[in-house]
Motif scaffolding. Structure first.
Motif, PDB file in Angstrom:
ATOM      1  N   SER A 154      -4.740   6.756  -2.851  1.00  0.00           N
ATOM      2  CA  SER A 154      -4.352   5.502  -2.205  1.00  0.00           C
ATOM      3  C   SER A 154      -4.263   4.405  -3.247  1.00  0.00           C
ATOM      4  CB  SER A 154      -5.376   5.113  -1.144  1.00  0.00           C
ATOM      5  OG  SER A 154      -5.408   6.063  -0.122  1.00  0.00           O
ATOM      6  N   ASN A 198     -15.549   0.853  11.766  1.00  0.00           N
ATOM      7  CA  ASN A 198     -14.380   1.020  12.632  1.00  0.00           C
ATOM      8  C   ASN A 198     -14.725   0.638  14.074  1.00  0.00           C
ATOM      9  OD1 ASN A 198     -15.685   3.247  13.757  1.00  0.00           O
ATOM     10  ND2 ASN A 198     -14.353   4.749  12.781  1.00  0.00           N
ATOM     11  N   ARG A 217       0.859  -1.185   0.000  1.00  0.00           N
ATOM     12  CA  ARG A 217       0.000   0.000   0.000  1.00  0.00           C
ATOM     13  C   ARG A 217       0.893   1.232   0.000  1.00  0.00           C
ATOM     14  NH1 ARG A 217      -5.197  -0.413   0.818  1.00  0.00           N
ATOM     15  NH2 ARG A 217      -6.056  -2.432   1.363  1.00  0.00           N
ATOM     16  N   VAL A 246     -16.930   3.399   7.569  1.00  0.00           N
ATOM     17  CA  VAL A 246     -15.870   4.120   6.873  1.00  0.00           C
ATOM     18  C   VAL A 246     -15.845   3.627   5.429  1.00  0.00           C
ATOM     19  CG1 VAL A 246     -13.382   4.573   6.761  1.00  0.00           C
ATOM     20  CG2 VAL A 246     -14.515   4.332   8.983  1.00  0.00           C
ATOM     21  N   TYR A 247     -15.865   4.559   4.478  1.00  0.00           N
ATOM     22  CA  TYR A 247     -15.831   4.230   3.056  1.00  0.00           C
ATOM     23  C   TYR A 247     -14.417   4.412   2.531  1.00  0.00           C
ATOM     24  CZ  TYR A 247     -20.867   4.297   3.428  1.00  0.00           C
ATOM     25  OH  TYR A 247     -22.157   4.029   3.803  1.00  0.00           O
ATOM     26  N   THR A 248     -13.979   3.506   1.677  1.00  0.00           N
ATOM     27  CA  THR A 248     -12.624   3.557   1.127  1.00  0.00           C
ATOM     28  C   THR A 248     -12.666   3.583  -0.396  1.00  0.00           C
ATOM     29  OG1 THR A 248     -12.407   1.144   1.072  1.00  0.00           O
ATOM     30  CG2 THR A 248     -11.677   2.259   3.084  1.00  0.00           C
ATOM     31  N   THR A 249     -11.656   4.202  -0.979  1.00  0.00           N
ATOM     32  CA  THR A 249     -11.451   4.194  -2.426  1.00  0.00           C
ATOM     33  C   THR A 249      -9.964   3.989  -2.668  1.00  0.00           C
ATOM     34  OG1 THR A 249     -13.276   5.732  -2.747  1.00  0.00           O
ATOM     35  CG2 THR A 249     -11.729   5.492  -4.567  1.00  0.00           C
ATOM     36  N   ASP A 250      -9.626   2.949  -3.400  1.00  0.00           N
ATOM     37  CA  ASP A 250      -8.236   2.628  -3.720  1.00  0.00           C
ATOM     38  C   ASP A 250      -8.098   2.398  -5.209  1.00  0.00           C
ATOM     39  OD1 ASP A 250      -7.126   2.450  -1.026  1.00  0.00           O
ATOM     40  OD2 ASP A 250      -8.283   0.602  -0.814  1.00  0.00           O
ATOM     41  N   THR A 254       0.737   5.774  -1.201  1.00  0.00           N
ATOM     42  CA  THR A 254      -0.047   6.922  -1.645  1.00  0.00           C
ATOM     43  C   THR A 254       0.744   7.679  -2.689  1.00  0.00           C
ATOM     44  OG1 THR A 254      -1.087   7.093   0.522  1.00  0.00           O
ATOM     45  CG2 THR A 254      -1.213   9.028  -0.894  1.00  0.00           C
ATOM     46  N   THR A 257     -13.881   0.443  -4.599  1.00  0.00           N
ATOM     47  CA  THR A 257     -14.440   1.051  -3.399  1.00  0.00           C
ATOM     48  C   THR A 257     -14.808  -0.037  -2.407  1.00  0.00           C
ATOM     49  OG1 THR A 257     -16.668   1.043  -4.308  1.00  0.00           O
ATOM     50  CG2 THR A 257     -15.354   3.033  -4.671  1.00  0.00           C
ATOM     51  N   SER A 284     -16.030  -0.592   2.131  1.00  0.00           N
ATOM     52  CA  SER A 284     -16.403   0.018   3.403  1.00  0.00           C
ATOM     53  C   SER A 284     -16.165  -0.977   4.523  1.00  0.00           C
ATOM     54  CB  SER A 284     -17.868   0.453   3.373  1.00  0.00           C
ATOM     55  OG  SER A 284     -18.701  -0.673   3.262  1.00  0.00           O
ATOM     56  N   TYR A 285     -16.028  -0.441   5.716  1.00  0.00           N
ATOM     57  CA  TYR A 285     -15.904  -1.267   6.915  1.00  0.00           C
ATOM     58  C   TYR A 285     -16.415  -0.452   8.098  1.00  0.00           C
ATOM     59  CZ  TYR A 285     -11.663   1.460   7.876  1.00  0.00           C
ATOM     60  OH  TYR A 285     -10.784   2.480   8.112  1.00  0.00           O
TER      61      TYR A 285
END
Length: 151
Positions: free
Chosen positions: A55, A89, A31, A95-99, A33, A84, A86-87
């Motif tokens: 990310s 916390n 991972r 929490v939404y993620t975009t990688d 950035t 995309t 989500s998890y």
């Protein structure tokens, strides 16, 4: 179609972890950035430069490449796809993620350019008109006659 092409610099060294794959082999997950330049205009018309921080995640061989060769400040070009997720916390908030999941990554500048040097190579100055003979040809310096590829 979900395809992303980016060029930027790593903001930090890649964070690489290994996990066991289904067949028992370990797989690298890297991972990092990327700081990708964004050019815009201010109200006065002056160009203003800022960056987006994207990310990225690289799996398998791409992850191993990132671990071995990439470090903070390295300029790279990548292709991949947006993913995309989500998890929840530990505070119970979603929490939404975009990688960007990396398919390919390659260096976008030479190692010498990255370190600010020419890598030991110093280009020769172009010959000046004073070095030319009356016929318009440059005089051959002494001692290199045997090194010429022609006679």
């Amino acid at each position: 179609m979900n395809k992303v092409i980016l060029m930027g610099r790593l903001t930090r060294d890649p964070d690489v972890r290994y996990t066991n794959s289904q067949n028992g082999d370990q797989m690298a997950i890297a991972r990092y950035t990327l700081a990708v330049d964004r050019r815009g205009r201010r109200n006065g018309g002056d160009s203003q430069q800022s960056a987006d921080f994207i990310s990225c995640v690289a799996f398998g061989r791409q992850g191993e490449f990132a671990e071995k060769y990439l470090k903070q400040g390295t300029k790279i070009a990548v292709t991949g796809r947006i993913q995309t997720g989500s998890y929840t916390n530990k505070d119970g908030q979603k929490v939404y993620t975009t990688d960007v999941v990396i398919d390919e990554q390659e260096f976008a500048e030479s190692k010498g350019a990255a370190s600010g040097s020419q890598g030991g190579y110093e280009p020769q100055a172009a010959p000046s008109p004073e070095d030319a003979s009356a016929e318009g040809f440059m005089n051959i310096p002494e001692g290199i006659e045997n090194d010429l590829p022609f006679k």
